[in-house]
Design a protein around this motif. Structure first.
Motif, PDB file in Angstrom:
ATOM      1  N   VAL A 146      56.574  83.740  33.118  1.00 53.23           N
ATOM      2  CA  VAL A 146      55.995  84.003  34.435  1.00 53.23           C
ATOM      3  C   VAL A 146      56.643  85.193  35.129  1.00 53.23           C
ATOM      4  O   VAL A 146      56.056  85.770  36.054  1.00 53.23           O
ATOM      5  N   THR A 147      57.820  85.600  34.704  1.00 50.59           N
ATOM      6  CA  THR A 147      58.506  86.680  35.416  1.00 50.59           C
ATOM      7  C   THR A 147      57.743  87.999  35.346  1.00 50.59           C
ATOM      8  O   THR A 147      57.905  88.858  36.213  1.00 50.59           O
ATOM      9  N   ALA A 148      56.915  88.182  34.316  1.00 48.94           N
ATOM     10  CA  ALA A 148      56.092  89.395  34.231  1.00 48.94           C
ATOM     11  C   ALA A 148      54.901  89.342  35.171  1.00 48.94           C
ATOM     12  O   ALA A 148      54.185  90.328  35.330  1.00 48.94           O
TER      13      ALA A 148
ATOM     14  N   LEU B  96      64.095  93.403  42.044  1.00 51.16           N
ATOM     15  CA  LEU B  96      65.345  93.559  41.301  1.00 51.16           C
ATOM     16  C   LEU B  96      65.780  92.207  40.755  1.00 51.16           C
ATOM     17  O   LEU B  96      66.135  92.087  39.574  1.00 51.16           O
ATOM     18  N   GLY B  97      65.718  91.180  41.600  1.00 52.25           N
ATOM     19  CA  GLY B  97      66.154  89.850  41.181  1.00 52.25           C
ATOM     20  C   GLY B  97      65.362  89.306  40.015  1.00 52.25           C
ATOM     21  O   GLY B  97      65.917  88.665  39.122  1.00 52.25           O
ATOM     22  N   VAL B  98      64.055  89.556  39.990  1.00 56.08           N
ATOM     23  CA  VAL B  98      63.221  89.066  38.891  1.00 56.08           C
ATOM     24  C   VAL B  98      63.513  89.837  37.609  1.00 56.08           C
ATOM     25  O   VAL B  98      63.541  89.259  36.515  1.00 56.08           O
ATOM     26  N   GLY B  99      63.733  91.137  37.713  1.00 59.78           N
ATOM     27  CA  GLY B  99      64.153  91.890  36.529  1.00 59.78           C
ATOM     28  C   GLY B  99      65.440  91.325  35.957  1.00 59.78           C
ATOM     29  O   GLY B  99      65.608  91.204  34.737  1.00 59.78           O
ATOM     30  N   VAL B 100      66.343  90.949  36.846  1.00 58.04           N
ATOM     31  CA  VAL B 100      67.612  90.345  36.434  1.00 58.04           C
ATOM     32  C   VAL B 100      67.363  89.005  35.747  1.00 58.04           C
ATOM     33  O   VAL B 100      68.030  88.665  34.756  1.00 58.04           O
ATOM     34  N   GLN B 101      66.406  88.225  36.251  1.00 57.79           N
ATOM     35  CA  GLN B 101      66.076  86.955  35.597  1.00 57.79           C
ATOM     36  C   GLN B 101      65.627  87.177  34.154  1.00 57.79           C
ATOM     37  O   GLN B 101      66.001  86.425  33.249  1.00 57.79           O
ATOM     38  N   GLY B 102      64.815  88.212  33.953  1.00 61.41           N
ATOM     39  CA  GLY B 102      64.391  88.527  32.592  1.00 61.41           C
ATOM     40  C   GLY B 102      65.573  88.828  31.686  1.00 61.41           C
ATOM     41  O   GLY B 102      65.648  88.343  30.542  1.00 61.41           O
TER      42      GLY B 102
ATOM     43  N   ARG C 153      70.045  95.329  30.955  1.00 65.17           N
ATOM     44  CA  ARG C 153      71.135  94.959  31.872  1.00 65.17           C
ATOM     45  C   ARG C 153      71.686  96.206  32.572  1.00 65.17           C
ATOM     46  O   ARG C 153      71.931  96.186  33.794  1.00 65.17           O
ATOM     47  N   ALA C 154      71.888  97.278  31.823  1.00 68.89           N
ATOM     48  CA  ALA C 154      72.394  98.510  32.425  1.00 68.89           C
ATOM     49  C   ALA C 154      71.433  99.021  33.494  1.00 68.89           C
ATOM     50  O   ALA C 154      71.864  99.522  34.548  1.00 68.89           O
TER      51      ALA C 154
ATOM     52  N   ILE D 268      60.426 100.013  37.443  1.00 69.12           N
ATOM     53  CA  ILE D 268      60.834 100.080  36.035  1.00 69.12           C
ATOM     54  C   ILE D 268      61.743  98.906  35.715  1.00 69.12           C
ATOM     55  O   ILE D 268      61.598  98.245  34.673  1.00 69.12           O
ATOM     56  N   CYS D 269      62.673  98.624  36.608  1.00 69.64           N
ATOM     57  CA  CYS D 269      63.617  97.528  36.411  1.00 69.64           C
ATOM     58  C   CYS D 269      62.894  96.188  36.327  1.00 69.64           C
ATOM     59  O   CYS D 269      63.154  95.383  35.427  1.00 69.64           O
ATOM     60  N   LYS D 270      61.975  95.945  37.268  1.00 63.51           N
ATOM     61  CA  LYS D 270      61.274  94.666  37.277  1.00 63.51           C
ATOM     62  C   LYS D 270      60.470  94.491  36.002  1.00 63.51           C
ATOM     63  O   LYS D 270      60.510  93.429  35.354  1.00 63.51           O
ATOM     64  N   ALA D 271      59.727  95.500  35.602  1.00 67.01           N
ATOM     65  CA  ALA D 271      58.860  95.376  34.431  1.00 67.01           C
ATOM     66  C   ALA D 271      59.655  95.356  33.124  1.00 67.01           C
ATOM     67  O   ALA D 271      59.423  94.503  32.262  1.00 67.01           O
ATOM     68  N   TYR D 272      60.585  96.280  32.968  1.00 66.44           N
ATOM     69  CA  TYR D 272      61.330  96.342  31.708  1.00 66.44           C
ATOM     70  C   TYR D 272      62.244  95.134  31.551  1.00 66.44           C
ATOM     71  O   TYR D 272      62.398  94.590  30.453  1.00 66.44           O
ATOM     72  N   GLY D 273      62.855  94.697  32.638  1.00 62.60           N
ATOM     73  CA  GLY D 273      63.721  93.521  32.559  1.00 62.60           C
ATOM     74  C   GLY D 273      62.964  92.289  32.120  1.00 62.60           C
ATOM     75  O   GLY D 273      63.414  91.533  31.256  1.00 62.60           O
ATOM     76  N   THR D 274      61.778  92.077  32.706  1.00 61.54           N
ATOM     77  CA  THR D 274      61.011  90.880  32.357  1.00 61.54           C
ATOM     78  C   THR D 274      60.343  91.016  30.992  1.00 61.54           C
ATOM     79  O   THR D 274      60.275  90.044  30.235  1.00 61.54           O
TER      80      THR D 274
END
Length: 565
Positions: free
Chosen positions: A425-427, A295-301, A354-355, A385-391
């Protein structure tokens, strides 16, 4: 690089899109009133703008370095870290018993995004500590909790996680690090770990490593791995950091970006460690930390996407170049249709991503507060989904930001390129986005697609309630058919279409969030942005699902030696 914290955007999403009121209505999070949340976000946003954002370029130009075995951090990072720690932002969601604020993960998610936007290199440090706090809360002995958690929560000490080894990247079960019992309840941990974010620093009293290693009777693969807490400095009887442990930073990686974040090669030579959790159950404990980090990495993206969008928009509002149809002379480049296409798409994708992070965080909060099994399954399904789509969004928006700048985007002095270098790198870490997609269509569909279909029902209800929801209704139908097809496929055929499937699901969720926002603000900017997303971004879903239906056969048409032909 100036940055404006989107505090009002978080408030809108929490109030009208992700249902934060449900979290505040639980007994566990009753103190997370709108006023409290608003106060936390406002102060965090101010810190991000005024204290952290000025450090972003400094960290890029004056990287962390290793001198005589000691990591020297970028100028100003010590002060920035103190601002984060003293503000309580390391431990917003930590247990109040150990000094945490006990607020929902959804609040932590919003704060983490702002800190990441302002200075991602520094934000990596508290993110690792947050994950370690959660792992210890759930798996450590009372003695470890009482000694380590107050120090981690206060920010006096910080935490890392050590998984990867030179021969064991995504295949964690191939690790060779060993832990030998010393007969006094401690273990001698030996081995080398690589890619350890913030493996050391010069501004906290201690650095606490969570290290995966194998006991002498540990079997092969992941089932034989245990987790150990290994501090840089062994604690004294009074809880202060004492003598150095038998570990060292061998070197720091020279990276594409995130220059202010020291990524260490760590060597453990019989270092004293303590077992966390049960023997041979280390992966279960580490996954607590990894899921927090995903979750945190998705947020970083999303954080970098927001910062890159703001940077590009500011440039577009000032740069004059070429004649435009809306002006007889030379307007700014924002008047050009193609620049508007880019910026509108960037803004729409940032909103959707973000949502999604906040929706996942609310699901986690409700699962923790109520024990609802359906909410737990919802959170688990949304995590990859969050981790991948966010990054992916962070990378795409940062890349587009360079394009908005034109040639100046390729010149380092403008700062546009740093966003792309930092976010790339987040991906890859916390499980590559390909691994996230494989997890989604594999482990997360072991329920026969029940969690997926429950989410699709939510999206369909939103689409049917909106006057402009037709494209989303069609998308849900297509995604439902693809989901049924996937659950009947052999696993390798699922894997072949897993990345397109994940993105298709993310786009459907994006349409869902945009429509909820549009209905809450009828006729406003959000309605216009929602319509743009539905007409320009969402149609990609159908071509993605065409790839999902193919399976894996065509991917194996080329023999190994054909690739070099």
């Amino acid at each position: 690089m100036p940055y404006r914290a989107p505090v009002s955007e978080f408030a809108f999403l929490m109030d009208h899109v992700v249902g934060m009121d449900r979290v505040a209505a639980t007994e566990k999070f009753a103190e997370a009133t709108p006023d409290t949340v608003q106060a936390v976000l406002t102060e965090a946003g101010k810190m991000a703008e005024e204290v952290l954002a000025p450090l972003n370029r400094t960290g890029d130009l004056q990287p962390a370095r290793l001198e005589n075995g000691v990591v020297r951090t970028s100028p100003g990072f010590a002060g920035g870290y103190r601002a984060i720690a003293e503000g309580g932002y390391v431990a917003i969601s930590a247990d109040p018993e150990y000094g945490g604020l006990g607020l929902p993960m959804s609040v932590t998610t919003a704060v983490n995004e702002m800190i990441a936007s302002a200075c991602l290199s520094l934000q990596l440090n508290p993110l690792m500590t947050q994950g370690q706090i959660e792992a210890l809360e759930n798996h450590a002995s009372d003695e470890i909790k009482e000694l380590y958690l107050p120090k981690l929560v206060s920010g006096e000490w910080c935490g890392t996680m050590n998984l990867t080894e030179p021969q064991a990247g995504s295949d964690v079960g191939a690790l060779r690090s060993r832990a030998e019992p010393k007969g006094d309840g401690t273990y001698a941990v030996s081995g080398q770990k690589i890619y350890i974010s913030w493996g050391d620093n010069d501004f906290t009293e201690n650095v606490v490593h969570l290290v995966l290693a194998r006991l002498p009777d540990g079997g092969p693969g992941t089932k034989g791995i245990s987790l150990f807490l290994v501090p840089r400095n062994l604690p004294n009887a009074d809880g202060s950091a004492g003598v150095g442990n038998s570990l060292k930073v061998v070197s720091l990686e020279h990276k594409l970006g995130l220059h202010g974040s020291p990524t260490a090669v760590m060597q453990y030579d019989g270092a004293t460690g303590w077992l966390v959790g049960e023997p041979h159950e280390g992966m279960a404990a580490m996954f607590t930390m990894m899921n927090n980090a995903r979750l945190g990495v998705g947020v970083q993206g999303v954080g970098i996407a927001e910062a890159a969008y703001q940077h590009a928009l500011n440039y577009a509002l000032e740069r004059k170049q070429g004649r435009v149809p809306t002006d007889e002379g030379f307007g700014t480049i924002l008047d050009h249709a193609d620049v508007r296409r880019m910026l509108t798409g960037m803004k729409a994708e940032v909103f959707a991503a973000r949502a999604l992070t906040l929706d996942l965080a609310v699901s986690i909060d409700l699962a923790h507060a109520t024990g609802d099994a359906d909410m737990t399954a919802r959170a688990a399904f949304l995590t990859p989904i969050c981790k991948a789509y966010g990054t992916d969004t962070g990378i795409a928006v940062a890349d587009m930001g360079i394009q908005v700048h034109g040639g100046m985007g390729f010149v380092e002095e403008t700062g546009a390129a740093q966003y792309l270098r930092d976010v790339r790198v987040t991906a890859i870490y916390e499980g590559t986005n390909g691994i996230q997609a494989m997890d989604l269509v594999g482990r997360k569909m072991m329920d026969g697609g029940s969690a997926a279909k429950a989410l699709l029902a939510e999206i369909a209800a939103t689409a049917s309630a909106s006057d402009i929801g037709g494209p989303l209704t069609d998308a849900v139908a297509a995604l439902g058919e693809a989901t049924d097809m996937l659950t009947g496929m052999e696993m390798n055929d699922r894997f072949a279409g897993s990345v397109p499937y994940l993105r298709a699901f993310a786009l459907a969720l994006g349409g869902h969030y945009h429509l909820k926002a549009a209905m809450a603000e009828s006729g406003g900017v959000r309605a216009k942005l929602a319509e743009s997303f539905l007409l320009r971004q969402l149609p990609e879903l159908h071509s993605l699902l065409a790839q999902v239906r193919l399976g894996a056969e065509d991917l194996y048409a080329l023999r190994d030696d054909d690739f070099a032909a």
